[in-house]
Design a protein around this motif. Structure first.
Motif, PDB file in Angstrom:
ATOM      1  N   HIS A  55       0.805  -1.038  -0.224  1.00  0.00           N
ATOM      2  CA  HIS A  55       0.422   1.167   0.269  1.00  0.00           C
ATOM      3  C   HIS A  55       0.975   1.348  -0.092  1.00  0.00           C
ATOM      4  O   HIS A  55       1.475   1.111   0.925  1.00  0.00           O
ATOM      5  CB  HIS A  55      -0.876   0.270   1.259  1.00  0.00           C
ATOM      6  N   ILE A  56       0.940   1.489  -1.162  1.00  0.00           N
ATOM      7  CA  ILE A  56       1.985   3.177  -1.543  1.00  0.00           C
ATOM      8  C   ILE A  56       0.640   4.444  -1.636  1.00  0.00           C
ATOM      9  O   ILE A  56       0.259   4.218  -1.945  1.00  0.00           O
ATOM     10  CB  ILE A  56       2.976   3.449  -2.314  1.00  0.00           C
ATOM     11  N   ALA A  57       1.245   5.696  -0.173  1.00  0.00           N
ATOM     12  CA  ALA A  57       0.680   6.681   0.093  1.00  0.00           C
ATOM     13  C   ALA A  57       1.470   7.839  -1.007  1.00  0.00           C
ATOM     14  O   ALA A  57       3.161   7.590  -0.987  1.00  0.00           O
ATOM     15  CB  ALA A  57       0.796   7.112   1.584  1.00  0.00           C
ATOM     16  N   VAL A  58       0.958   8.509  -2.349  1.00  0.00           N
ATOM     17  CA  VAL A  58       1.645   9.511  -2.800  1.00  0.00           C
ATOM     18  C   VAL A  58       1.335  11.173  -2.254  1.00  0.00           C
ATOM     19  O   VAL A  58      -0.153  11.146  -2.293  1.00  0.00           O
ATOM     20  CB  VAL A  58       0.999   9.099  -4.228  1.00  0.00           C
ATOM     21  N   LEU A  59       2.193  11.453  -1.720  1.00  0.00           N
ATOM     22  CA  LEU A  59       1.558  12.790  -1.276  1.00  0.00           C
ATOM     23  C   LEU A  59       2.051  14.194  -2.143  1.00  0.00           C
ATOM     24  O   LEU A  59       3.690  14.187  -2.356  1.00  0.00           O
ATOM     25  CB  LEU A  59       2.991  12.949  -0.417  1.00  0.00           C
ATOM     26  N   GLY A  60       0.654  14.764  -2.555  1.00  0.00           N
ATOM     27  CA  GLY A  60       1.134  15.482  -3.527  1.00  0.00           C
ATOM     28  C   GLY A  60       0.352  15.151  -4.541  1.00  0.00           C
ATOM     29  O   GLY A  60       0.800  14.450  -5.127  1.00  0.00           O
ATOM     30  N   ALA A  61      -0.664  16.486  -5.644  1.00  0.00           N
ATOM     31  CA  ALA A  61      -1.636  15.400  -6.465  1.00  0.00           C
ATOM     32  C   ALA A  61      -0.639  16.541  -8.211  1.00  0.00           C
ATOM     33  O   ALA A  61      -1.533  17.248  -8.629  1.00  0.00           O
ATOM     34  CB  ALA A  61      -3.194  15.372  -6.651  1.00  0.00           C
ATOM     35  N   GLY A  62       0.663  16.924  -7.758  1.00  0.00           N
ATOM     36  CA  GLY A  62       1.128  17.648  -9.011  1.00  0.00           C
ATOM     37  C   GLY A  62       0.930  16.392 -10.334  1.00  0.00           C
ATOM     38  O   GLY A  62       0.852  15.421 -10.258  1.00  0.00           O
ATOM     39  N   PRO A  63       1.977  17.208 -11.303  1.00  0.00           N
ATOM     40  CA  PRO A  63       2.403  16.089 -12.202  1.00  0.00           C
ATOM     41  C   PRO A  63       3.419  14.579 -11.851  1.00  0.00           C
ATOM     42  O   PRO A  63       2.855  13.943 -12.385  1.00  0.00           O
ATOM     43  CB  PRO A  63       3.571  17.414 -13.074  1.00  0.00           C
ATOM     44  N   ALA A  64       3.882  14.637 -10.836  1.00  0.00           N
ATOM     45  CA  ALA A  64       5.128  13.790 -10.300  1.00  0.00           C
ATOM     46  C   ALA A  64       4.117  13.169  -9.500  1.00  0.00           C
ATOM     47  O   ALA A  64       4.034  11.980  -9.640  1.00  0.00           O
ATOM     48  CB  ALA A  64       5.796  13.853  -9.591  1.00  0.00           C
ATOM     49  N   GLY A  65       3.518  13.376  -8.481  1.00  0.00           N
ATOM     50  CA  GLY A  65       2.435  12.297  -7.876  1.00  0.00           C
ATOM     51  C   GLY A  65       1.953  12.031  -8.863  1.00  0.00           C
ATOM     52  O   GLY A  65       0.971  10.495  -8.887  1.00  0.00           O
ATOM     53  N   LEU A  66       0.738  12.493  -9.780  1.00  0.00           N
ATOM     54  CA  LEU A  66      -0.018  11.893 -10.472  1.00  0.00           C
ATOM     55  C   LEU A  66       0.535  11.006 -11.573  1.00  0.00           C
ATOM     56  O   LEU A  66      -0.037   9.881 -11.289  1.00  0.00           O
ATOM     57  CB  LEU A  66      -0.996  12.693 -11.013  1.00  0.00           C
ATOM     58  N   ALA A  67       1.942  11.134 -12.027  1.00  0.00           N
ATOM     59  CA  ALA A  67       2.262  10.286 -12.769  1.00  0.00           C
ATOM     60  C   ALA A  67       2.725   9.206 -12.052  1.00  0.00           C
ATOM     61  O   ALA A  67       2.507   8.271 -12.621  1.00  0.00           O
ATOM     62  CB  ALA A  67       3.346  10.840 -13.391  1.00  0.00           C
ATOM     63  N   ALA A  68       3.178   9.169 -10.465  1.00  0.00           N
ATOM     64  CA  ALA A  68       3.538   7.567 -10.218  1.00  0.00           C
ATOM     65  C   ALA A  68       1.984   7.327  -9.809  1.00  0.00           C
ATOM     66  O   ALA A  68       2.369   5.603  -9.634  1.00  0.00           O
ATOM     67  CB  ALA A  68       4.331   8.716  -8.860  1.00  0.00           C
ATOM     68  N   ALA A  69       1.164   7.850  -9.301  1.00  0.00           N
ATOM     69  CA  ALA A  69      -0.016   7.190  -8.538  1.00  0.00           C
ATOM     70  C   ALA A  69      -0.606   6.339  -9.981  1.00  0.00           C
ATOM     71  O   ALA A  69      -1.015   5.520 -10.083  1.00  0.00           O
ATOM     72  CB  ALA A  69      -0.766   8.291  -8.014  1.00  0.00           C
ATOM     73  N   GLN A  70      -0.702   7.101 -11.392  1.00  0.00           N
ATOM     74  CA  GLN A  70      -1.191   6.322 -13.154  1.00  0.00           C
ATOM     75  C   GLN A  70      -0.513   5.056 -13.226  1.00  0.00           C
ATOM     76  O   GLN A  70      -0.887   4.086 -13.336  1.00  0.00           O
ATOM     77  CB  GLN A  70      -1.268   7.613 -13.457  1.00  0.00           C
ATOM     78  N   GLN A  71       0.872   5.420 -12.548  1.00  0.00           N
ATOM     79  CA  GLN A  71       1.686   4.176 -13.351  1.00  0.00           C
ATOM     80  C   GLN A  71       2.039   3.084 -12.350  1.00  0.00           C
ATOM     81  O   GLN A  71       1.393   2.046 -12.611  1.00  0.00           O
ATOM     82  CB  GLN A  71       3.305   4.709 -13.501  1.00  0.00           C
ATOM     83  N   LEU A  72       2.035   3.174 -10.866  1.00  0.00           N
ATOM     84  CA  LEU A  72       1.580   2.184 -10.305  1.00  0.00           C
ATOM     85  C   LEU A  72       0.374   1.359 -10.231  1.00  0.00           C
ATOM     86  O   LEU A  72       0.639   0.404  -9.990  1.00  0.00           O
ATOM     87  CB  LEU A  72       2.019   2.846  -8.751  1.00  0.00           C
ATOM     88  N   ALA A  73      -0.898   2.303 -10.127  1.00  0.00           N
ATOM     89  CA  ALA A  73      -2.110   1.727 -10.833  1.00  0.00           C
ATOM     90  C   ALA A  73      -2.253   0.575 -12.382  1.00  0.00           C
ATOM     91  O   ALA A  73      -2.477   0.122 -11.421  1.00  0.00           O
ATOM     92  CB  ALA A  73      -2.935   2.190 -11.150  1.00  0.00           C
ATOM     93  N   LYS A  74      -1.719   1.283 -13.065  1.00  0.00           N
ATOM     94  CA  LYS A  74      -2.193   1.137 -14.426  1.00  0.00           C
ATOM     95  C   LYS A  74      -0.528  -0.300 -14.130  1.00  0.00           C
ATOM     96  O   LYS A  74      -1.956  -1.556 -15.119  1.00  0.00           O
ATOM     97  CB  LYS A  74      -1.603   1.938 -15.222  1.00  0.00           C
ATOM     98  N   ARG A  75       0.275  -0.679 -13.630  1.00  0.00           N
ATOM     99  CA  ARG A  75       0.899  -1.775 -13.723  1.00  0.00           C
ATOM    100  C   ARG A  75       0.515  -2.562 -13.062  1.00  0.00           C
ATOM    101  O   ARG A  75       0.981  -3.639 -12.966  1.00  0.00           O
ATOM    102  CB  ARG A  75       2.957  -1.363 -13.771  1.00  0.00           C
TER     103      ARG A  75
END
Length: 487
Positions: free
Chosen positions: A19-39
């Protein structure tokens, strides 16, 4: 705190994914969340203090015109994987547009990107001769790499003429410091043409026969730059990431050298959640201050001395179809306080809405300066006056003025920042289960595509079993150091 309740939640027991928490929903945070979820690599929870995602890379509508938080472009030099994913997400909404800006220099307007013929035609002859002399003398100047300040590097690399007429006043305006008080690192990260050879190469790359398919162009979404982060947001949620907006982190708990949980407040409720790993893209100084038990005194002292430059964005809604044909105007001259003026309609070349356009001026300014407390109308009147001074008078009715204040617009690379940043970075790197990246997380003056590339790299370093390849991340960090901002 009144009328608050606390709840305790853990990673789903039935799940084998971290379970990973991503702090901040700017470009870096959203890109990390999207890639983690997509993969399918993790259960992902994104925590964002604001009520919207995208940070300063989002967009909003003002009187029917899509506006950005300043001037934003997606550059063709972006990492191919990042660019390919954005193209897939936006499809035909991602436009390839020609750059059409200009710079106010020596009281004249010159094209930006720079073009040899335009420079020779519009710059005063004595200034042009001085530039050519600086170019010829560049082989005799000492190696720019030995410079101890930003000023040293620029004078050695491109000579005194363009340094003192353009870069030095512009940099002092942007960062609020004399060039002699700024780290040479800024010249590496912020000035892509920091030598005569590089400037000439960029100029001649615009010529027919030498230019690439995307030279002098940029990518831009139809409905504002924020379409990129909005698409990342929707894709992350579609693939299973959970976004918690309007949520303020109150503490990041550690047990010894391991991050174990987060505490945060949302709608008057206090929650505590245990995570396996935390990806942070919030300002590195804020991250240090949130960790409990607190960081050692020297780390907290270093965080207190790290500085950010603020900015006021001034939006004028004026009653005409177009103000000029240019997408952006740059103002290095010290007598004009703004650094850049952009016209959002010209970025996407839209003709709608008819009879109205918006101007966005960027005024570098810290919260301690008088302009920060000026009201919107006063700033609008000041902006109209500054534009009139450079031959850009507003001769139509101004429908309205709004402003946006950004306290963390730019990281300040003063002479002592590297030692202080190293202190923070070293301590944070020793905390297991915590990774910091992105523009704010690494105190990097980077473009949006750089921030997304960092996020991709962070996800690439995760092992299938939830572990993390620190050696690979160290190599990625070395690569990040080579990022150069594209204007």
């Amino acid at each position: 705190m009144n009328d608050m309740s606390a709840s305790l939640a853990h990673s789903p027991a039935a799940s084998t994914q971290p379970h990973i928490a991503v702090l901040g929903a700017g470009p870096a945070g959203l890109a990390a969340a999207q890639q983690l979820a997509k993969r399918g690599m993790a259960t992902v929870t994104v925590i964002e203090r604001a009520t919207r995602t995208g940070g300063n890379a989002s967009s909003f509508m003002l009187d029917g015109v899509w506006c950005d938080y300043g001037s934003h472009r997606l550059h063709p030099v972006a990492d191919p994987a990042v660019l390919a994913d954005i193209r897939e997400l936006l499809g035909t909404d991602l436009l390839l547009r020609p750059r059409h800006g200009r710079i106010r220099l020596q009281g004249r307007w010159i094209n930006f990107p720079l073009k040899p013929a335009n420079l020779l035609r519009h710059l005063p002859t004595p200034f042009t001769v001085s530039l050519l002399f600086d170019g010829l003398m560049s082989v005799f100047r000492r190696n720019a790499a030995n410079g101890k300040t930003f000023a040293d590097v620029l004078r050695a690399g491109i000579g005194p003429t363009i340094s003192e007429a353009f870069y030095f006043p512009y940099v002092k305006k942007l960062w609020g410091l004399d060039p002699e008080l700024i780290s040479p690192k800024l010249a590496e990260r912020r000035v892509s043409g920091n030598s005569v050879v590089k400037i000439l190469a960029k100029m001649f790359s615009q010529l027919p026969g030498l230019r690439t398919n995307t030279a002098g162009q940029f990518y831009y979404p139809r409905r504002g730059f924020g379409r990129i982060t909005k698409a990342l947001h929707h894709a992350a949620e579609r693939d299973g990431a959970k976004l918690r907006l309007a949520t303020s982190i109150t503490a990041i708990e550690r047990s010894g050298n391991r991050i174990v949980a987060l505490r945060f407040e949302r709608a008057g409720q206090v929650e505590r959640i245990v995570f396996d790993r935390v990806f942070s893209t919030i300002p590195i100084t804020s991250l240090v201050r949130l960790i409990e038990p607190p960081a050692p005194p020297n780390v907290r002292a270093a965080a207190d001395q790290i500085k950010f430059r603020g900015m006021i964005l001034i939006y004028l809604v004026i009653e005409q179809n177009r103000f000029t044909d240019y997408d952006a105007h740059y103002f290095p001259e010290a007598r004009i306080p703004i650094s850049r003026l952009s016209e959002p309609k010209n970025y996407s070349d839209t003709s709608e809405p008819h009879g109205v356009t918006v101007l966005c001026a960027e005024l570098p300014c810290d919260p301690t300066e008088p302009a920060w407390s000026m009201d919107d109308d006063a700033l609008g009147v000041a902006l109209a006056g500054w534009l009139a001074e450079v031959g850009l008078p507003i001769i139509v009715p101004i429908r309205s003025t709004i402003t946006v204040r950004l306290p963390h617009a730019y990281p300040v690379y003063d002479l002592g920042y590297q030692a202080r940043l190293h202190t923070l970075d070293t301590w944070l790197s020793e905390l297991e289960g915590l990774l910091t990246f992105g523009r704010q997380g690494l105190f990097a003056h980077d473009n949006t595509h750089h921030a997304m590339a960092m996020a991709y790299a962070a996800v690439d370093c995760l092992d299938p079993d939830g572990g993390f390849d620190h050696a690979a991340w160290a190599r990625c960090r070395e690569r990040f150091e080579t990022h150069v901002v594209e204007d």
